[in-house]
Every structure is written in C-alpha cells, then in structure tokens.
Design a protein around this motif. Structure first.
Motif, PDB file in Angstrom:
ATOM      1  N   PRO A   1       0.559  -1.160  -0.315  1.00 41.93           N
ATOM      2  CA  PRO A   1       0.335   0.133  -0.179  1.00 41.93           C
ATOM      3  C   PRO A   1       0.836   1.010   0.295  1.00 41.93           C
ATOM      4  N   ASP A   2       0.275   2.235  -0.246  1.00 44.43           N
ATOM      5  CA  ASP A   2       0.984   4.001  -0.447  1.00 44.43           C
ATOM      6  C   ASP A   2       1.809   4.026   0.677  1.00 44.43           C
ATOM      7  N   GLY A   3       2.773   4.375   0.629  1.00 39.55           N
ATOM      8  CA  GLY A   3       3.608   4.438   2.255  1.00 39.55           C
ATOM      9  C   GLY A   3       4.366   3.754   2.511  1.00 39.55           C
ATOM     10  N   MET A   4       3.653   2.698   2.985  1.00 37.22           N
ATOM     11  CA  MET A   4       4.267   0.899   3.743  1.00 37.22           C
ATOM     12  C   MET A   4       5.712   0.954   3.261  1.00 37.22           C
ATOM     13  N   PRO A   5       6.770   0.801   4.250  1.00 36.11           N
ATOM     14  CA  PRO A   5       7.931  -0.480   4.171  1.00 36.11           C
ATOM     15  C   PRO A   5       7.646  -0.768   4.006  1.00 36.11           C
ATOM     16  N   PRO A   6       8.270  -2.181   2.581  1.00 33.31           N
ATOM     17  CA  PRO A   6       8.188  -3.353   2.825  1.00 33.31           C
ATOM     18  C   PRO A   6       7.563  -4.640   3.882  1.00 33.31           C
ATOM     19  N   TYR A   7       9.120  -3.844   5.198  1.00 28.78           N
ATOM     20  CA  TYR A   7       8.774  -5.532   6.411  1.00 28.78           C
ATOM     21  C   TYR A   7       8.302  -4.520   6.927  1.00 28.78           C
ATOM     22  N   GLU A   8       7.404  -3.376   6.691  1.00 32.99           N
ATOM     23  CA  GLU A   8       6.917  -3.507   7.625  1.00 32.99           C
ATOM     24  C   GLU A   8       4.888  -4.348   7.079  1.00 32.99           C
ATOM     25  N   CYS A   9       4.859  -4.144   5.971  1.00 34.94           N
ATOM     26  CA  CYS A   9       4.176  -4.890   4.807  1.00 34.94           C
ATOM     27  C   CYS A   9       3.935  -6.571   5.129  1.00 34.94           C
ATOM     28  N   VAL A  10       5.270  -6.925   5.371  1.00 35.58           N
ATOM     29  CA  VAL A  10       5.510  -8.543   5.904  1.00 35.58           C
ATOM     30  C   VAL A  10       4.633  -8.658   6.770  1.00 35.58           C
ATOM     31  N   ILE A  11       4.933  -7.933   8.416  1.00 41.34           N
ATOM     32  CA  ILE A  11       4.938  -8.100   9.517  1.00 41.34           C
ATOM     33  C   ILE A  11       3.499  -8.047   9.983  1.00 41.34           C
ATOM     34  N   LYS A  12       2.816  -7.304   8.864  1.00 43.05           N
ATOM     35  CA  LYS A  12       0.972  -6.951   8.956  1.00 43.05           C
ATOM     36  C   LYS A  12       0.448  -8.315   8.101  1.00 43.05           C
ATOM     37  N   GLU A  13       1.009  -8.348   6.906  1.00 43.57           N
ATOM     38  CA  GLU A  13       0.452  -9.715   6.136  1.00 43.57           C
ATOM     39  C   GLU A  13       0.342 -11.073   7.518  1.00 43.57           C
ATOM     40  N   CYS A  14       1.336 -11.128   7.724  1.00 43.37           N
ATOM     41  CA  CYS A  14       1.828 -12.936   8.290  1.00 43.37           C
ATOM     42  C   CYS A  14       1.109 -12.518   9.623  1.00 43.37           C
ATOM     43  N   ALA A  15       0.123 -11.653  10.408  1.00 43.25           N
ATOM     44  CA  ALA A  15      -0.085 -11.630  10.914  1.00 43.25           C
ATOM     45  C   ALA A  15      -1.477 -11.153  10.252  1.00 43.25           C
ATOM     46  N   GLU A  16      -2.130 -11.042   9.155  1.00 38.37           N
ATOM     47  CA  GLU A  16      -3.416 -11.344   9.017  1.00 38.37           C
ATOM     48  C   GLU A  16      -3.654 -12.190   8.088  1.00 38.37           C
ATOM     49  N   GLU A  17      -3.035 -13.069   7.635  1.00 35.90           N
ATOM     50  CA  GLU A  17      -2.822 -14.024   6.797  1.00 35.90           C
ATOM     51  C   GLU A  17      -2.957 -14.965   7.259  1.00 35.90           C
ATOM     52  N   ALA A  18      -1.936 -15.102   7.934  1.00 35.74           N
ATOM     53  CA  ALA A  18      -1.261 -16.697   8.568  1.00 35.74           C
ATOM     54  C   ALA A  18      -1.317 -16.716  10.103  1.00 35.74           C
ATOM     55  N   SER A  19      -1.831 -15.860  10.483  1.00 39.99           N
ATOM     56  CA  SER A  19      -1.771 -16.111  12.576  1.00 39.99           C
ATOM     57  C   SER A  19      -0.236 -15.973  13.040  1.00 39.99           C
ATOM     58  N   VAL A  20       0.847 -15.523  11.859  1.00 41.65           N
ATOM     59  CA  VAL A  20       1.915 -15.672  12.438  1.00 41.65           C
ATOM     60  C   VAL A  20       2.392 -14.250  13.683  1.00 41.65           C
ATOM     61  N   PRO A  21       2.494 -14.537  14.489  1.00 38.77           N
ATOM     62  CA  PRO A  21       2.744 -13.449  15.812  1.00 38.77           C
ATOM     63  C   PRO A  21       4.174 -12.756  14.880  1.00 38.77           C
ATOM     64  N   GLU A  22       3.728 -11.437  15.569  1.00 32.58           N
ATOM     65  CA  GLU A  22       5.511 -10.860  15.028  1.00 32.58           C
ATOM     66  C   GLU A  22       6.747 -11.006  15.733  1.00 32.58           C
ATOM     67  N   SER A  23       6.777 -11.938  16.923  1.00 34.28           N
ATOM     68  CA  SER A  23       7.968 -11.973  17.346  1.00 34.28           C
ATOM     69  C   SER A  23       8.531 -12.858  16.445  1.00 34.28           C
ATOM     70  N   LEU A  24       7.719 -13.354  15.788  1.00 33.55           N
ATOM     71  CA  LEU A  24       8.123 -15.026  14.109  1.00 33.55           C
ATOM     72  C   LEU A  24       8.365 -13.537  13.357  1.00 33.55           C
ATOM     73  N   ALA A  25       7.173 -13.702  12.932  1.00 31.75           N
ATOM     74  CA  ALA A  25       7.541 -12.654  11.677  1.00 31.75           C
ATOM     75  C   ALA A  25       9.000 -11.556  11.486  1.00 31.75           C
ATOM     76  N   ARG A  26       9.464 -11.275  12.920  1.00 30.03           N
ATOM     77  CA  ARG A  26      10.265 -10.365  12.909  1.00 30.03           C
ATOM     78  C   ARG A  26      11.685 -11.508  12.031  1.00 30.03           C
ATOM     79  N   ASN A  27      11.422 -12.432  11.770  1.00 28.84           N
ATOM     80  CA  ASN A  27      13.005 -13.081  11.478  1.00 28.84           C
ATOM     81  C   ASN A  27      12.547 -13.045  10.439  1.00 28.84           C
ATOM     82  N   ALA A  28      11.545 -12.955   9.413  1.00 30.52           N
ATOM     83  CA  ALA A  28      11.676 -12.440   7.469  1.00 30.52           C
ATOM     84  C   ALA A  28      12.768 -11.806   6.905  1.00 30.52           C
ATOM     85  N   LYS A  29      13.841 -11.882   6.566  1.00 30.98           N
ATOM     86  CA  LYS A  29      14.709 -11.612   6.163  1.00 30.98           C
ATOM     87  C   LYS A  29      14.613 -11.602   4.358  1.00 30.98           C
ATOM     88  N   ALA A  30      14.940 -10.284   4.450  1.00 31.42           N
ATOM     89  CA  ALA A  30      14.833  -9.456   2.509  1.00 31.42           C
ATOM     90  C   ALA A  30      15.987 -10.574   1.934  1.00 31.42           C
TER      91      ALA A  30
END
Lengths: 303, 303
Positions: free
Chosen positions: A177-206
C-alpha cells in the motif's frame, strides 16, 4: 559444460513454462496498447477499449489525448493530489459499471520507480487496467527438519476469493500500500493472513526480488515482488485469519517443484518466488540444462 | 514505500556505481562492433581493428566478410571441429604478434547459450577480443561467528597476475573450461586457489547467477557467473596454492560493503557476486532507496 543431450528434461526445463506464463508481454505486444503519459513520463499502458471507457468516465476536464494519441491529464492537474482527486470519480463510475472489479478501498501509488514520489494515486483494483507498475511482498515460510530437509508452507486460497480462487499460494503475500515500507507490510500480512505472531514474523529476511510483465485478462500487469524467507519453528502451524486462505499444508521442496512442473495449481506469480527460493537454496543448480534461462527470466520485467 | 528524500545515500545507492561499471555496454555501443556470425547465429562482436587483424591472420581460406560486413567462416568449415582447427593458427599468430595477450592454453567453447553444443572452440585468452559469451564460477567463502555475525574471506590477487593484479577477489573463482560441469569446476578451483579440501568444498551451494556486458579494454566482455556460497568452519584458514592469490583476509560483511562503496579495490565483476550475496542474506533490503535498481541490474547481460 552441462549436457543438453540427455533425453529427460531437467527440473529447470520443466519449470520454465511457469516463468514464461508470467512473461507473455513482449515489446511487440506493447504496440497494441495506449500509453498513459503523466508529466511527460510513461507510467502506464491501457487497452484501447479501456482508454476510451476511462476518458468517457473521467470527462475532458480531467483527461485528454495528446498529439500521439496517448492519454494524459489536462495540464492544470499539475500535482499528485490534484490528479488523484480528479481521476477518482471516474474510477468509481467504472466500478459501478462493473468495468473495474475487485474494488478494495486501498490506495495505490503510481510511480516511475520504486521509492520515488507518486505522480498520482489510484484505487488498487484499477492498477492492472491502467498497466502501471505495482510492488508486493511475498514470504516463503519454511521449516528445516532435524535431518536437514526443508519443507515449505503452502496456502490454499479461499474458493470465494475474488482473485485466483482455490489456487496454491505462499505463506503470505500482499501488494504494497501507499507509504508502507516493505518490511512493515510483511509483518502486517503475516499476522492477517497466517496468524504468525510478530515475534516470529520479525525473522523474515529480505532475499531479493522477481519481476515480470504479465498478460492478465488482456491487461499489462507489471509487477515487482520483494521476496522474503521466513524460517519457522518445526512445531509452528500457521492458521488462516482474514479468510483469504482456506488452509495451510507443508510440502517438501521437491514436492512443491513437482507440483509446479506438472500442474498449474499454483497462482502464477508465486511460481517465480518459489523458483527463486529453490535457486537460492541450491535445489536447482547450474549443472542441469536450462538453468541459465530459468534464472535469467525471473527478473525480466523492468522495474 | 521507502523514502528517497533522506539526505544520505543508502548503501544500495552507494553500491550502484560498482554494478554500473560492469554494464557500460549499451545497445548503442554494439553498433560500433563487427558481428561474428557462425552458422547464421551471432556469437560474438569484434572491434573493427580486431576484425581486420583476425581476417588477415586467419586468411581468406578460413574467414570472410558476408554481405553485411560481418565476419563468418567460409562455408566449407561446417563443423565445430573444422572451424576450431582452422581458426587456431590465426589466433596463435596474433598471440605471437602480441595482439592476444594472457595466453593460457585453455580451450574455451563458443556457444549461443549455456549447455548447447559449441559452434567452435578457441583459446580462452581470445574470448574477450571475440566478444563471445563466457561462463564462470565464483565462490563466496564465509563463516558464521558464534554471535551470528557473518564474515567473508577476501583474496588479494598476486601483484604479478596477468589480469587485475593486486585487486581484491573472492575465495575462489574461475572460468568454466570446455566440458567441465560448474560444480566440478568449483571443487577444482577451491583446491587450486585456496587449498580448500574437497570434503569442505563439497559444501558449496549453488545460489544463482549474475550477468553483465562489460567494456573490457574496448572489448565486449559478455559474462555469466554462477554464484556459490561456501560456509567454512570458523577455524579454517584458506591458503594460496597456485600463486594466483597473495593472501586471504576475513572481513565483516559490512566492512566489505563499505570497501566496495568507497573504493575500486575489488575486481569489478566480484562486486556483483558479493552484492548478490548481501542481497540474498538480507544485508541490503527493499526498505532502502535504490534497492530495486541495484538488484535488477545484477542480471542485465543476456545469457
């Protein structure tokens, strides 16, 4: 040099059609489209029928054709805000007429390149019809078993999803979406689409990007997908939250490649991201015929 | 979307010149060169002065100009073996005249694509002057420290090396000789250049490729490099064996990126392979301006 004389095609060769399906647009194809020029810059390509519909819906106080037949904004609309405001009623009209489908109330920036200020903003659902560049994040969620084998979490899209119903998909993915940094978008989608808690989602590596120019219902879908690897604990089970995904299943990487090589079950652009994963993790190697072509064609679209 | 308004350039932006240096050849540049057409296929591009030298050295019983001025073999030379045999004395003559330098007695296949049968074979040292596609393997040797930080082994090329003396380099790298599978070449180069035993070298993992078309002393250097990651034990120390490398030093990834961003100490094409490593391992991310351009330009050359 790898031999190409063996009779059975290699996995790289068997996967090539999946990548080609995302790259049906060629330079020649483009000639059929009407350019959308903003501030002197070619930001989109329209099917001729849509150029006419859009002009009609927006009116001559917003859009006009230049001397080459390209669609442009009238010159008084000289800022991103003015253009965005002026084009919106026309897009809403086309939505009400059923021309623009899948309306999401999501604002999407139209730019000449990632990270540069938008020339105007539109509703996301209109992006393909306008043939503008779009950016997304795709996350490969995987586990490493005790014996070292890797398995990939594969989502199955809901039957009633507007786009690509019932197709196989990543752990999570989404448009930026407009203005959202990619990594923030990853954290958001992880929560919304797969119930991945932020503590785990933060391991996502570009880990890179794939790009393509796809023929999507006659439109020029010009996408850049930022790829992420998310290694998950073996005992973690993702669960659908927002209804976009029906179920998640874990497959061996070799199984996923075999599904892609033999079926069209996966959403087309996911294939590129998974093949990129397989290439980066050494599941496909230069020793097999077709490797160079396959890897090169993962980043064919211009960004 | 990542902001491009911050004042200090991002690491991606600071590294871009290193990638651009490997992509100085543009479509326009090509017009200055003489095509080398074999069996109807454009396999190379020659500087006009070299086309003349080559014709003279090989003689009219081997090479001729076609109606478009392109260099071709005479029609009776209709197999790879016949062409290879016919062109060799001419190449040797040019070596003796000092036109072809760095002769290695290494046979190199000239092909239209990786893995397809060669149209003819030449001495490796002539590849750049003929402007033919070449393939190589590049290995990033790295360690993971107990705190998770990664460090890269960097070689320093010998002062007396024919090509790129004293430049910083990978753990090992090398051109692919005729008929040698890439993985085998990795194992061989690991032993020869850094005394890495086969038991360790076998951990090298294929992770993708970079490609570029470089202006190398006026020649069109058209290369595809297969990239490998080799994770080494923290206590292993590579040692030069064949004299190509003077010394090996371990640097933090951030230090390596800083060296590349601020100096031209690294051999030019190594920069692409190291940037690819940094991208795949998340040291550079889409959240920083310039990422899309940087990543896209790692695979610009055609394969």
């Amino acid at each position: 040099m790898a031999s190409s004389t063996s009779s059975a095609p290699s996995m790289a060769e068997r996967l090539q059609p999946r990548v080609d399906a995302c790259n049906e647009m060629t330079a020649l194809n483009y000639a059929k489209y009407v350019p959308f020029i903003v501030d002197g810059q070619p930001v989109g390509v329209l099917q001729p029928w849509f150029a006419e519909d859009l002009e009609k819906a927006c009116g001559s106080e917003t859009l006009r054709r230049d001397s080459n037949g390209a669609v442009t904004f009238v010159s008084s609309l000289d800022t991103a805000d003015k253009r965005s405001e002026a084009i919106m009623p026309g897009l809403e009209k086309l939505r009400d007429q059923g021309v623009i489908t899948g309306w999401r109330d999501e604002i999407f920036p139209v730019t000449m390149g990632y990270g540069v200020p938008p020339l105007f903003r539109i509703e996301r659902a209109a992006a393909s019809l306008l043939g503008v560049r779009a950016y997304g994040v795709h996350v490969n969620g995987f586990v490493t078993l005790p014996d070292g084998e890797k398995e990939l979490w594969v989502g199955k899209r809901a039957k009633n999803k507007q786009t690509f119903p019932s197709k196989l998909d990543h752990l999570v993915a989404g448009g930026l979406p407009d203005g959202m940094p990619p990594y923030e978008c990853v954290i958001k989608e992880c929560a919304e689409e797969a119930s991945v808690p932020e503590s785990l989602a933060r391991n996502a590596k570009a880990v890179g990007l794939v790009s393509y120019t796809m023929n999507y219902k006659g439109c020029c879908k010009r996408d850049v997908l930022f790829c992420y690897d998310l290694e998950l604990p073996v005992d973690f089970v993702p669960t659908p939250d927002d209804g976009e995904v029906e179920s998640f299943t874990r497959y061996k990487i070799s199984e996923v490649l075999e599904i892609m090589a033999t079926t069209e079950d996966f959403k087309e652009n996911c294939c590129l991201v998974i093949i990129d994963f397989a290439v980066r993790h050494g599941f496909i190697t230069p020793d097999e015929p077709g490797y160079v072509k396959l890897v090169q064609s993962l980043r064919v679209g211009n960004a």
